[in-house]
Design a protein around this motif. Structure first.
Motif, short mmCIF file in Angstrom:
data_model
loop_
_atom_site.label_atom_id
_atom_site.label_comp_id
_atom_site.label_asym_id
_atom_site.label_seq_id
_atom_site.Cartn_x
_atom_site.Cartn_y
_atom_site.Cartn_z
N LEU A 99 45.37 -52.96 -16.24
CA LEU A 99 44.38 -52.07 -16.64
C LEU A 99 42.99 -52.77 -16.73
O LEU A 99 42.07 -52.00 -16.12
N SER B 192 48.91 -51.03 -12.47
CA SER B 192 49.05 -51.81 -13.61
C SER B 192 50.65 -52.11 -13.70
O SER B 192 50.91 -53.17 -14.11
N ARG C 66 47.55 -46.73 -14.34
CA ARG C 66 48.39 -47.38 -14.96
C ARG C 66 49.57 -47.40 -14.27
O ARG C 66 50.29 -48.65 -13.73
#
Lengths: 320, 320
Positions: A203, A170, A166
């Motif tokens: 993700l 992401s 993350r």
């Protein structure tokens, strides 16, 4: 709304119009070389598309979109030094073509240049754009540090891994979307929803990357298959296998380098036994669903919704 | 106006109140370690003093002052990796105490943190502060690149050298002064004059540094004397000697590493022969005069003028 390639062209035109100084060559030539690497440019495209999806001229976000792309390329440049990688997209990395000092200082200059680009025509959005950008940058460094920390650990949990990707990959997709929304004068709530869409997309994207590294078609994927397994990289697949593999084969093979292809096959057999290829795709689908929920809450025009929907579905099924 | 040490205390208090995150430790511990190195903190002190000299509360510039100090420490961290230096101010460098990857990524995080600090309570000055800061940063990278380029050249001119040290070290002192003026709501002309004062101060400061590396008292200077000569570093003294030394001794000794103390003595003898110690001090005095001219054009209150006058004179005569 435009097509993906139309946004891509806007980005590539802006990149080629950057006109960085020529001297000292040792500082600027590696920046041009890095930016010339091509790539999908998904981050700046997301920024322009988010901006237009919210009713603004996508060019209102062009400098901020290019700033995000510049930042992304800076992270690749410094990551390649830290990973001692020789090749990136079929070409020698900067620290191989030039040297390590050049890669460090040119990367630093790219980070500062990204911040300079971010400020161009940011107007009243400057403080917020900077906050989003810098906060994202700190997350990315944290993610990169966690990734390096994981190399020396065998007890990484799936939750830790998801938090790492993350942060490392992401949030920058989220930042790109949120930046486009900000430049379209959207409310903070709308920016946040677009940010979340991007994080979920990221993700899904990264998990598909993990999958392809083991299960991709080498001809399509563009790099050798099984590299993550050979390097004992703590991916979702590897961590799940470490947790669930009762035979102990995966743990036993950590650090083994004698028979690369046998190692790949043995670990892959455990992955298959545990049904991990299917399970990672269930997880990817769940993130795509979350991305779609964010889209729905944004109540975009059908054409705009379709653009982001299409990107989400493609990132879950992409083969390169 | 306050004393130097009063401003220093404001800076050190602000630095110790930064409260960086604790995790991941590998990212943040090296930042704290780097900032703990002490030092004169001349840049943030200049920012606070410039701000107060123009009639504002020095605390209006505290975040921007700390941003400049954070940036300066980031450059030291990455420079140490590029120079492969083992020791900084008597302690192991970050890449020696941890490793190179840590030094790179922690440095990146310091650069982003500096930009974050710059934005705190910058209010309507944000765009200008960012422009000054980023422009200065690019100059510094260019200067660092030129310095590295000079290593492989024997034909560096004095003009090129002066431009290199202007970029690599002097503009940051200029930036600190200009930043303080900006945060005091000064006109652009006033900011520019304070900037010029800082640049001239920085040039005098760096030339004195070159002088001390050869002629300093090792006990006072805090590092071994003659290091620049041993490393064939293209300093003002070395370049002048290369140009004017008819015996060819200096050129002959480039690359020689067999007899360090003899090499230092031989090169120093040429410097003395050419009267370089006196001539470098004439040059330093000329830069101090330029700094004083900038001060005079600012028409500060006597107490404020005295503060900056004192700093200029001290930097020309400092022995450490």
């Amino acid at each position: 709304m435009k097509e993906y390639n139309d946004y891509l062209e806007l980005v590539n035109t802006a990149l080629s119009n950057l006109r960085l100084p020529k001297q000292p060559e040792g500082l600027y030539a590696p920046i041009t070389y890095t930016l010339d690497c091509g790539g999908k440019r998904i981050r700046p495209v997301l920024a322009l598309a988010a901006c237009e999806a919210l009713g603004a001229d996508p060019m209102s976000a062009i400098h901020q979109a290019v700033a995000v792309e510049m930042f992304h390329n800076f992270t690749l440049l410094h990551d390649d030094v830290m990973d001692n990688a020789d090749v990136r997209r079929g070409r020698p990395t900067v620290h191989k073509k030039w040297n390590e000092e050049t890669a460090i200082i040119s990367g630093d200059a790219m980070l500062t240049t990204a911040t300079m680009l971010l400020a161009i025509k940011a107007g009243s959005h400057l403080a917020q754009a900077l906050e989003l950008f810098n906060g994202t940058a700190m997350n990315i460094y944290e993610g990169q540090q966690l990734d390096m920390d994981f190399e020396n650990r065998c007890d990484v949990t799936v939750e830790e891994y998801m938090e790492m990707i993350r942060l490392k990959t992401s949030v920058l997709l989220g930042c790109a979307c949120g930046m486009g929304a900000l430049m379209a004068d959207a409310t903070f709530e709308t920016q946040l929803k677009f940010f979340e869409y991007g994080v979920n997309l990221g993700l899904a994207f990264q998990l598909q990357d993990d999958y392809l590294d083991t299960y991709g078609d080498p001809a399509t994927f563009g790099k050798a298959i099984g590299g993550d397994i050979l390097n004992d990289k703590k991916t979702w697949l590897f961590i799940m296998a470490l947790n669930e593999d009762k035979s102990g084969v995966v743990k036993f093979l950590i650090g083994q380098t004698d028979s690369p292809s046998e190692k790949i096959e043995a670990v892959k057999a455990v992955y298959n036994e545990l049904g991990l290829p299917e399970r990672i795709h269930e997880l990817i689908s769940a993130y795509i669903d979350s991305a779609v929920k964010c889209l729905d809450s944004l109540a975009l025009q059908p054409e705009a919704r379709a653009f982001f929907m299409d990107l989400a579905l493609k990132s879950a099924t992409r083969e390169k």
